[in-house]
Design a protein around this motif. Sequence first.
Motif, PDB file in Angstrom:
ATOM      1  N   ASP A 146       0.395  -1.072   0.225  1.00 44.72           N
ATOM      2  CA  ASP A 146      -0.156   0.016   0.312  1.00 44.72           C
ATOM      3  C   ASP A 146       0.781   1.504  -0.198  1.00 44.72           C
ATOM      4  O   ASP A 146       0.774   2.152   0.007  1.00 44.72           O
ATOM      5  N   SER A 147       1.905   1.246   1.049  1.00 44.91           N
ATOM      6  CA  SER A 147       2.677   2.301   0.767  1.00 44.91           C
ATOM      7  C   SER A 147       3.820   2.555  -0.411  1.00 44.91           C
ATOM      8  O   SER A 147       5.143   3.278  -0.671  1.00 44.91           O
ATOM      9  N   ARG A 148       4.272   0.940  -1.188  1.00 47.39           N
ATOM     10  CA  ARG A 148       4.479   1.411  -2.223  1.00 47.39           C
ATOM     11  C   ARG A 148       6.450   1.167  -1.799  1.00 47.39           C
ATOM     12  O   ARG A 148       6.865   2.271  -2.176  1.00 47.39           O
ATOM     13  N   MET A 149       6.621   0.027  -1.135  1.00 40.63           N
ATOM     14  CA  MET A 149       7.721   0.303  -0.262  1.00 40.63           C
ATOM     15  C   MET A 149       8.958   0.302  -1.510  1.00 40.63           C
ATOM     16  O   MET A 149       8.328  -0.815  -2.222  1.00 40.63           O
ATOM     17  N   GLU A 150      10.148   0.943  -2.118  1.00 44.22           N
ATOM     18  CA  GLU A 150      10.557   0.292  -3.116  1.00 44.22           C
ATOM     19  C   GLU A 150      12.037  -0.164  -3.144  1.00 44.22           C
ATOM     20  O   GLU A 150      12.537  -0.930  -3.723  1.00 44.22           O
ATOM     21  N   HIS A 151      12.413  -0.331  -1.441  1.00 47.16           N
ATOM     22  CA  HIS A 151      13.377  -1.614  -1.169  1.00 47.16           C
ATOM     23  C   HIS A 151      13.347  -2.292  -0.555  1.00 47.16           C
ATOM     24  O   HIS A 151      12.407  -1.791   1.204  1.00 47.16           O
ATOM     25  N   GLY A 152      14.371  -3.272   0.308  1.00 50.17           N
ATOM     26  CA  GLY A 152      13.962  -4.081   1.615  1.00 50.17           C
ATOM     27  C   GLY A 152      13.139  -4.942   1.322  1.00 50.17           C
ATOM     28  O   GLY A 152      12.515  -5.073   0.209  1.00 50.17           O
ATOM     29  N   VAL A 153      13.398  -6.227   2.052  1.00 46.95           N
ATOM     30  CA  VAL A 153      12.795  -6.761   2.190  1.00 46.95           C
ATOM     31  C   VAL A 153      11.614  -7.192   3.076  1.00 46.95           C
ATOM     32  O   VAL A 153      11.903  -6.628   4.437  1.00 46.95           O
ATOM     33  N   TRP A 154       9.847  -7.370   2.825  1.00 44.75           N
ATOM     34  CA  TRP A 154       8.958  -6.764   3.606  1.00 44.75           C
ATOM     35  C   TRP A 154       7.672  -7.929   3.147  1.00 44.75           C
ATOM     36  O   TRP A 154       7.916  -7.775   2.158  1.00 44.75           O
ATOM     37  N   GLY A 155       7.486  -8.300   4.513  1.00 45.17           N
ATOM     38  CA  GLY A 155       6.535  -9.421   4.561  1.00 45.17           C
ATOM     39  C   GLY A 155       6.767 -11.037   3.969  1.00 45.17           C
ATOM     40  O   GLY A 155       6.193 -11.366   3.282  1.00 45.17           O
ATOM     41  N   GLY A 156       8.035 -10.493   3.831  1.00 44.11           N
ATOM     42  CA  GLY A 156       8.367 -12.136   3.063  1.00 44.11           C
ATOM     43  C   GLY A 156       8.616 -11.877   1.252  1.00 44.11           C
ATOM     44  O   GLY A 156       8.970 -12.812   0.555  1.00 44.11           O
ATOM     45  N   MET A 157       8.952 -10.752   0.921  1.00 47.10           N
ATOM     46  CA  MET A 157       8.718 -10.023  -0.240  1.00 47.10           C
ATOM     47  C   MET A 157       9.588  -9.513  -0.517  1.00 47.10           C
ATOM     48  O   MET A 157      10.066  -8.611   0.385  1.00 47.10           O
ATOM     49  N   THR A 158      10.078  -9.528  -1.590  1.00 51.10           N
ATOM     50  CA  THR A 158      11.703  -8.436  -2.014  1.00 51.10           C
ATOM     51  C   THR A 158      10.704  -7.413  -2.931  1.00 51.10           C
ATOM     52  O   THR A 158       9.892  -7.784  -3.060  1.00 51.10           O
ATOM     53  N   ASP A 159      11.824  -6.575  -2.816  1.00 48.88           N
ATOM     54  CA  ASP A 159      10.739  -5.037  -3.774  1.00 48.88           C
ATOM     55  C   ASP A 159      10.719  -5.770  -5.237  1.00 48.88           C
ATOM     56  O   ASP A 159       9.524  -5.494  -5.693  1.00 48.88           O
ATOM     57  N   ARG A 160      11.462  -6.645  -5.919  1.00 49.05           N
ATOM     58  CA  ARG A 160      11.484  -7.559  -7.346  1.00 49.05           C
ATOM     59  C   ARG A 160      10.111  -8.145  -7.175  1.00 49.05           C
ATOM     60  O   ARG A 160       9.354  -8.247  -8.095  1.00 49.05           O
ATOM     61  N   GLU A 161       9.831  -8.389  -6.175  1.00 52.16           N
ATOM     62  CA  GLU A 161       8.625  -9.668  -5.680  1.00 52.16           C
ATOM     63  C   GLU A 161       7.579  -8.543  -5.983  1.00 52.16           C
ATOM     64  O   GLU A 161       6.069  -8.721  -6.780  1.00 52.16           O
ATOM     65  N   ARG A 162       7.354  -7.638  -5.261  1.00 49.90           N
ATOM     66  CA  ARG A 162       6.705  -6.689  -4.508  1.00 49.90           C
ATOM     67  C   ARG A 162       5.586  -5.910  -6.113  1.00 49.90           C
ATOM     68  O   ARG A 162       5.266  -5.700  -6.477  1.00 49.90           O
ATOM     69  N   ARG A 163       6.737  -5.569  -7.043  1.00 50.24           N
ATOM     70  CA  ARG A 163       6.622  -4.852  -8.036  1.00 50.24           C
ATOM     71  C   ARG A 163       6.092  -5.178  -8.956  1.00 50.24           C
ATOM     72  O   ARG A 163       4.990  -4.852  -9.877  1.00 50.24           O
ATOM     73  N   ALA A 164       6.804  -7.126  -9.561  1.00 49.86           N
ATOM     74  CA  ALA A 164       6.062  -7.975 -10.051  1.00 49.86           C
ATOM     75  C   ALA A 164       4.748  -7.340  -9.564  1.00 49.86           C
ATOM     76  O   ALA A 164       3.550  -7.981 -10.206  1.00 49.86           O
TER      77      ALA A 164
END
Length: 110
Positions: free
Chosen positions: A54-72
């Motif tokens: 929801d915050s569009r965090m661009e870096h780091g591992v959050w909730g078990g997902m990498t930034d690349r996984e979240r962007r996808a």
Amino acid sequence: MELGSAIEGSWTARAVCRTADPDDLFVEGAAQHRAKAICSGCPVRTECLVFALDSRMEHGVWGGMTDRERRALLRRRPTVTSWRHLLEAARAEHERQGSAGGDTRRQAAG
């Protein structure tokens, strides 16, 4: 990982990573696998991932997902405006199926 008042609610107080060095969670490459492992048994993994999406965090591992996984994920579901309801419903369904599977195994064994 102390994030203070920028994050809604008190879920951060229950996060497994709350005492981790942030440098361990904001890593690149293969080190992300170790960072994701920190999240594996975290009781607030869903809340953390919701915040990051929801915050569009661009870096780091959050909730078990990498930034690349979240962007996808964000690219695959561009119409989702709030991830909270979607992820909480998915978690509840997963838990429901898990408990139903346990009942089936017990019945088969009995």
